[in-house]
Write an enzyme that holds these catalytic residues in place. Structure first.
Site, PDB file in Angstrom:
ATOM      1  N   TRP A 101       0.823  -1.214   0.000  1.00  0.00           N
ATOM      2  CA  TRP A 101       0.000   0.000   0.000  1.00  0.00           C
ATOM      3  C   TRP A 101       0.851   1.255   0.000  1.00  0.00           C
ATOM      4  CZ3 TRP A 101      -4.319  -0.417  -2.205  1.00  0.00           C
ATOM      5  CH2 TRP A 101      -5.099  -1.562  -2.061  1.00  0.00           C
ATOM      6  N   ASP A 170      -2.067   6.662   6.085  1.00  0.00           N
ATOM      7  CA  ASP A 170      -3.123   5.832   5.501  1.00  0.00           C
ATOM      8  C   ASP A 170      -3.500   4.780   6.536  1.00  0.00           C
ATOM      9  OD1 ASP A 170      -4.715   3.996   4.228  1.00  0.00           O
ATOM     10  OD2 ASP A 170      -3.273   3.513   2.640  1.00  0.00           O
ATOM     11  N   LYS A 194     -12.693  -1.779   6.025  1.00  0.00           N
ATOM     12  CA  LYS A 194     -11.916  -2.677   6.864  1.00  0.00           C
ATOM     13  C   LYS A 194     -12.501  -2.675   8.288  1.00  0.00           C
ATOM     14  CE  LYS A 194      -9.420  -2.667   3.153  1.00  0.00           C
ATOM     15  NZ  LYS A 194      -8.220  -1.948   2.855  1.00  0.00           N
TER      16      LYS A 194
HETATM   17  C1  LIG Z   1      -7.663  -1.438   1.441  1.00  0.00           C
HETATM   18  C2  LIG Z   1      -6.561  -0.458   1.514  1.00  0.00           C
HETATM   19  C3  LIG Z   1      -6.398   0.571   0.568  1.00  0.00           C
HETATM   20  C4  LIG Z   1      -7.274   0.693  -0.661  1.00  0.00           C
HETATM   21  O1  LIG Z   1      -8.528   1.140  -0.349  1.00  0.00           O
HETATM   22  P1  LIG Z   1      -9.577   1.459  -1.516  1.00  0.00           P
HETATM   23  O2  LIG Z   1     -10.786   1.854  -0.734  1.00  0.00           O
HETATM   24  O3  LIG Z   1      -9.778   0.203  -2.298  1.00  0.00           O
HETATM   25  O4  LIG Z   1      -9.044   2.549  -2.345  1.00  0.00           O
HETATM   26  C5  LIG Z   1      -5.371   1.465   0.747  1.00  0.00           C
HETATM   27  N1  LIG Z   1      -4.537   1.383   1.803  1.00  0.00           N
HETATM   28  C6  LIG Z   1      -4.657   0.413   2.721  1.00  0.00           C
HETATM   29  C7  LIG Z   1      -3.697   0.374   3.876  1.00  0.00           C
HETATM   30  C8  LIG Z   1      -5.670  -0.530   2.613  1.00  0.00           C
HETATM   31  O5  LIG Z   1      -5.794  -1.504   3.545  1.00  0.00           O
END
Ligand SMILES: *Cc1c(COP(=O)(O)O)cnc(C)c1O
Length: 358
Positions: A101, A170, A194
């Protein structure tokens, strides 16, 4: 029958939340309509939206000098929104690379800014580079990192000190898993699917002094200041997802808030890692100080048994355990909504499987 769903995302939601949503589906609080059918400008939805924001602020103890935005586009849209809001064209921005990521965030940022890799854990992305060794740019517009790498199962258990440079995180797969000190951050963002609610919503928490730095040509819906000014309703927000996220916030509050979530999550992860480490059949590659509480990858000593393991797990009501296609093996995602009983059932299955097949 409900299963124990170890999906990394979209992930399991608390049963109580789904039951409440079902009860309120056709007629929300005597309005005679579903939340899905309401105007986002109407009194009913405004009350839902405001309550959700108030509950999230309370859970995270968000200081008054931060805005909380409810936006669309996922964390991936924030990969672009962050440089467009916080840096000038071509300005240096610092990124820490701890896995899949982080890499995606960097490759998107490269389209808008001069990305400097302040630290890189390197293959196989199973550790966190010592913060003292990071090579930070003196004039970086911000420092970006990924507190929990959902695919690699690598998690920071301390917040790095970024000094005067705004720290951007993030937190897609870790927000609400435990208390955090929001005041250490310039921007926090997290896709909902999540630990927050269904897909379609992204939470952005941004410090007031960072509003108004956006580029002139930024799309309006990505502009934090414009979104903040309109209460995240510059256009139609993802109303039903916002409502469900609000139900999740209330569920967390009813169950003791983030301190209680953190204790349960710590205990669930500790049990599962102990089961892995205590066996010679299962292995987790991540450095012990960087193991994720939320996503636990593990491999079998005999990878040709992966399919058999997944089949036996499914029979036992344990699903979505296959590892990411880039990593292989298994991955158990054990967010807030995964009860201790689900982790116990997984450990029992792992031990039985080892006895029969090892
Ligand atoms: C799932 C995830 C993403 C991507 O999220 P989207 O909603 O599909 O854009 C980005 N960063 C992390 C750490 C994630 O777990």
């Amino acid at each position: 029958m409900r299963v124990f769903n170890f999906s990394p995302g979209p992930a399991a939601l608390p049963v109580e939340v789904l039951e409440q949503a079902r009860a309120e589906m056709l007629d929300w609080h005597g309005t005679g309509m579903s939340v899905m059918e309401m105007s986002h400008r109407g009194k009913a939805f405004i009350s839902i939206a405001e309550q959700a924001e108030a509950d999230l602020r309370e859970l995270l103890a968000v200081p008054a000098n931060y805005k909380v935005l409810f936006v669309q586009g996922g964390a991936t849209m924030q990969f672009a929104a962050v440089p467009l809001n916080l840096s000038a064209a071509g300005q240096t921005v610092d990124y820490v690379n701890t896995g899949a990521w982080s890499k995606k965030a960097m490759s998107e940022a490269k389209r808008y800014a001069a990305v400097h890799v302040a630290a890189d854990a390197g293959e196989p992305y199973a550790s966190i580079p010592d913060v003292a060794s990071w090579s930070r740019s003196p004039n970086a517009a911000y420092l970006h990192y990924t507190p929990n790498e959902t695919i690699g199962g690598v998690e920071f258990h301390d917040i790095p000190d970024s000094g005067d440079v705004p720290l951007v995180a993030d937190m897609s797969s870790t927000l609400l898993s435990r208390p955090i000190d929001v005041s250490k951050f310039g921007v926090i963002y997290a896709g909902a699917q999540k630990n927050i609610g269904p897909a379609g919503l992204t939470v952005v928490i941004v410090r007031d002094d960072l509003l108004g730095r956006a580029r002139a040509d930024i799309p309006g819906v990505l502009d934090y200041a414009a979104m903040a000014k309109e209460g995240s309703m510059l256009n139609t927000p993802p109303t039903y997802t916002w409502y469900l996220a609000g139900l999740v916030f209330q569920w967390i509050k009813r169950h003791g808030g983030l301190a209680a979530m953190g204790e349960v999550n710590r205990a669930k992860a500790a049990k599962l890692y102990a089961a892995i480490d205590g066996s010679s059949f299962y292995a987790n590659p991540v450095a012990k100080n960087a193991r994720s509480w939320m996503n636990v990858p593990f491999t079998l000593a005999k990878p040709d048994l992966d399919k058999t393991f997944l089949a036996e797990a499914k029979t036992a009501g344990l699903v979505t355990l296959e590892g990411h296609r880039s990593v292989g093996g298994m991955r158990a995602s054990i967010y807030n909504a995964m009860p201790v009983a689900g982790v116990d059932a997984l450990i029992t299955l792992m031990q039985q499987f080892e006895r029969t097949h090892a």
